[in-house]
Design an enzyme around this catalytic site. Structure first.
Site, PDB file in Angstrom:
ATOM      1  N   GLY A   7       0.792  -1.224   0.000  1.00  0.00           N
ATOM      2  CA  GLY A   7       0.000   0.000   0.000  1.00  0.00           C
ATOM      3  C   GLY A   7       0.822   1.272   0.000  1.00  0.00           C
ATOM      4  O   GLY A   7       0.294   2.362   0.199  1.00  0.00           O
ATOM      5  N   LEU A   8       2.125   1.146  -0.248  1.00  0.00           N
ATOM      6  CA  LEU A   8       2.984   2.334  -0.194  1.00  0.00           C
ATOM      7  C   LEU A   8       3.384   2.829  -1.599  1.00  0.00           C
ATOM      8  O   LEU A   8       4.239   3.706  -1.727  1.00  0.00           O
ATOM      9  CB  LEU A   8       4.235   2.053   0.643  1.00  0.00           C
ATOM     10  CG  LEU A   8       3.971   1.687   2.120  1.00  0.00           C
ATOM     11  CD1 LEU A   8       5.280   1.437   2.855  1.00  0.00           C
ATOM     12  CD2 LEU A   8       3.186   2.790   2.832  1.00  0.00           C
ATOM     13  N   SER A  48       4.755   1.162  -4.317  1.00  0.00           N
ATOM     14  CA  SER A  48       6.069   0.743  -4.830  1.00  0.00           C
ATOM     15  C   SER A  48       6.109   0.737  -6.355  1.00  0.00           C
ATOM     16  O   SER A  48       7.107   1.128  -6.954  1.00  0.00           O
ATOM     17  CB  SER A  48       6.447  -0.633  -4.283  1.00  0.00           C
ATOM     18  OG  SER A  48       5.484  -1.587  -4.655  1.00  0.00           O
ATOM     19  N   SER A  49       5.021   0.324  -7.004  1.00  0.00           N
ATOM     20  CA  SER A  49       5.073   0.237  -8.476  1.00  0.00           C
ATOM     21  C   SER A  49       5.139   1.636  -9.090  1.00  0.00           C
ATOM     22  O   SER A  49       5.867   1.865 -10.059  1.00  0.00           O
ATOM     23  CB  SER A  49       3.891  -0.564  -9.034  1.00  0.00           C
ATOM     24  OG  SER A  49       2.684   0.073  -8.748  1.00  0.00           O
ATOM     25  N   ALA A  50       4.416   2.596  -8.501  1.00  0.00           N
ATOM     26  CA  ALA A  50       4.462   3.967  -9.033  1.00  0.00           C
ATOM     27  C   ALA A  50       5.866   4.550  -8.861  1.00  0.00           C
ATOM     28  O   ALA A  50       6.406   5.190  -9.773  1.00  0.00           O
ATOM     29  CB  ALA A  50       3.435   4.851  -8.322  1.00  0.00           C
ATOM     30  N   ALA A  51       6.473   4.325  -7.684  1.00  0.00           N
ATOM     31  CA  ALA A  51       7.819   4.870  -7.434  1.00  0.00           C
ATOM     32  C   ALA A  51       8.831   4.232  -8.382  1.00  0.00           C
ATOM     33  O   ALA A  51       9.720   4.917  -8.907  1.00  0.00           O
ATOM     34  CB  ALA A  51       8.211   4.649  -5.976  1.00  0.00           C
ATOM     35  N   ASP A  83      -0.896   7.745  -6.727  1.00  0.00           N
ATOM     36  CA  ASP A  83       0.438   7.288  -6.292  1.00  0.00           C
ATOM     37  C   ASP A  83       1.531   8.019  -7.063  1.00  0.00           C
ATOM     38  O   ASP A  83       2.516   8.488  -6.488  1.00  0.00           O
ATOM     39  CB  ASP A  83       0.605   5.778  -6.528  1.00  0.00           C
ATOM     40  CG  ASP A  83      -0.266   4.931  -5.624  1.00  0.00           C
ATOM     41  OD1 ASP A  83      -1.181   5.483  -4.993  1.00  0.00           O
ATOM     42  OD2 ASP A  83      -0.024   3.714  -5.543  1.00  0.00           O
TER      43      ASP A  83
HETATM   44  O1  PMV Z   1      -2.036   0.065  -2.511  1.00  0.00           O
HETATM   45  P1  PMV Z   1      -1.523   1.002  -3.545  1.00  0.00           P
HETATM   46  O2  PMV Z   1      -0.266   1.665  -3.183  1.00  0.00           O
HETATM   47  O3  PMV Z   1      -1.427   0.329  -4.881  1.00  0.00           O
HETATM   48  O4  PMV Z   1      -2.587   2.202  -3.656  1.00  0.00           O
HETATM   49  C1  PMV Z   1      -3.642   2.178  -4.558  1.00  0.00           C
HETATM   50  C2  PMV Z   1      -4.629   3.292  -4.341  1.00  0.00           C
HETATM   51  C3  PMV Z   1      -6.000   2.982  -4.960  1.00  0.00           C
HETATM   52  O5  PMV Z   1      -6.821   4.127  -4.701  1.00  0.00           O
HETATM   53  C4  PMV Z   1      -6.642   1.758  -4.309  1.00  0.00           C
HETATM   54  C5  PMV Z   1      -5.914   2.754  -6.459  1.00  0.00           C
HETATM   55  C6  PMV Z   1      -5.656   3.997  -7.268  1.00  0.00           C
HETATM   56  O6  PMV Z   1      -5.221   3.841  -8.411  1.00  0.00           O
HETATM   57  O7  PMV Z   1      -5.908   5.123  -6.820  1.00  0.00           O
END
Ligand code: PMV
Length: 295
Positions: free
Chosen positions: A83-84, A86-89, A130
């Site tokens: 949930g942090l 990681s893929s976007a970073a 993200d």
């Molecule tokens: O859990 P993460 O870091 O992939 O966060 C996703 C955030 C969502 O709102 C669930 C998806 C999005 O694209 O905004």
């Protein structure tokens, strides 16, 4: 070789609802993914020393490399599936390093688009929150098509890792099913979340932390309602009550991390939440925006 890094993020208010049009309030944190890019005879990516198949990265940076090959050495301080972001970073740090390697001076809109391209391959329907938090750093108020940096004094959050791992794509699909079964209720939650993210941003600028905590707690109830919480996460959140003002899942849920806003007063060094008996907690500070480190 070019080295770039991009920070992880926390979502303070608005995960999932941001996919369906609400604002979300997010912040970068001081956990980074660092990418060293160099020319190569084939596309290859090593994460913390191990070869990893990462077609989503190579597909998206192809608009920069145009068929040439690169080697990416990735060092990560960000757990995957927690949930942090990681893929976007990873996408963003790769896009920055590879752009520079190919002599391109990328503007934020270009970097956002390249990173969104790889996020789409990973998540299906990413909102972009993200990428926005990692790209701009600090606090951001985000909505599809709109990124607003928020000024703030330093606010301390604590991140607690439930150590449950999951895939964002599955959680986003689960929420879509909830929405299809309960369209009016879901729409009301999107509208309320939109208000809380906007007012949460003002609360941050004005230092009104009780108000922010109230919104975080309400936001957690919404996330439980749409089915992205877990018994383990709720147990952790309940164990914090009394010691903190607000706590909630951050990111897609189904496991991953929880964020907590400590009560007024200073946070003891060494881990406020660790003292509350919760393993896997670490203190964070706010992260710098995604940037080149060396060339
Ligand atoms: O859990 P993460 O870091 O992939 O966060 C996703 C955030 C969502 O709102 C669930 C998806 C999005 O694209 O905004």
């Amino acid at each position: 070789m070019i080295i770039a890094r991009a920070p992880a993020k926390i979502i303070i208010i608005g995960e999932h609802f941001v996919v369906h049009g609400s604002h979300a309030l997010a912040a970068s944190i001081d956990r980074y993914i660092t990418v060293s890019a160099s020319h190569s005879t084939r596309d290859e990516l090593f994460a913390n020393g191990r070869p990893v198949k990462a077609d989503f990265i190579f597909n998206s940076i192809d608009r920069i490399t145009r068929g040439s090959h690169v080697k990416l050495l990735v060092k990560s301080q960000v757990p995957n599936g927690a949930g942090l972001g990681s893929s976007a970073a990873l996408s963003l740090a790769s896009a920055i390093a590879v752009s520079k390697l190919f002599g391109i001076n990328p503007d934020p809109a270009f970097l956002f688009e390249v990173s969104m391209d790889s996020e789409r391959q990973v998540h299906g329907n990413p909102s972009g929150v993200d990428v926005a938090a990692s790209l701009y750093g600090g606090f951001v108020l985000f909505k599809r098509g709109e990124i607003r940096p928020i000024n703030s004094a330093k606010i301390q959050f604590v991140v607690i890792d439930s150590r449950q791992r999951r895939k964002t794509r599955n959680l986003v699909n689960r929420v879509k099913k909830f929405m299809d079964f309960n369209p009016d209720l879901f729409n009301a939650l999107v509208n309320s979340t939109d208000m809380m993210a906007e007012e949460g941003a003002s609360a941050i600028s004005e230092g009104k932390l009780e108000k922010l905590a109230l919104f975080m707690n309400a936001s957690q109830s919404f996330l439980e309602l749409i089915g992205v919480s877990t018994p383990k996460m709720e147990k952790i959140i309940n164990s914090l009550k009394g010691n903190i003002m607000g706590a909630k899942i951050t990111g897609a849920g189904g496991g991953g991390c929880i964020i907590a806003l400590p009560g007024k007063g200073s946070v003891p060094k060494g881990g406020y939440v660790v003292n509350a008996g919760v393993p896997g907690a670490y203190e964070i500070n706010f992260g710098h925006r995604a940037q080149i480190l060396s060339k």
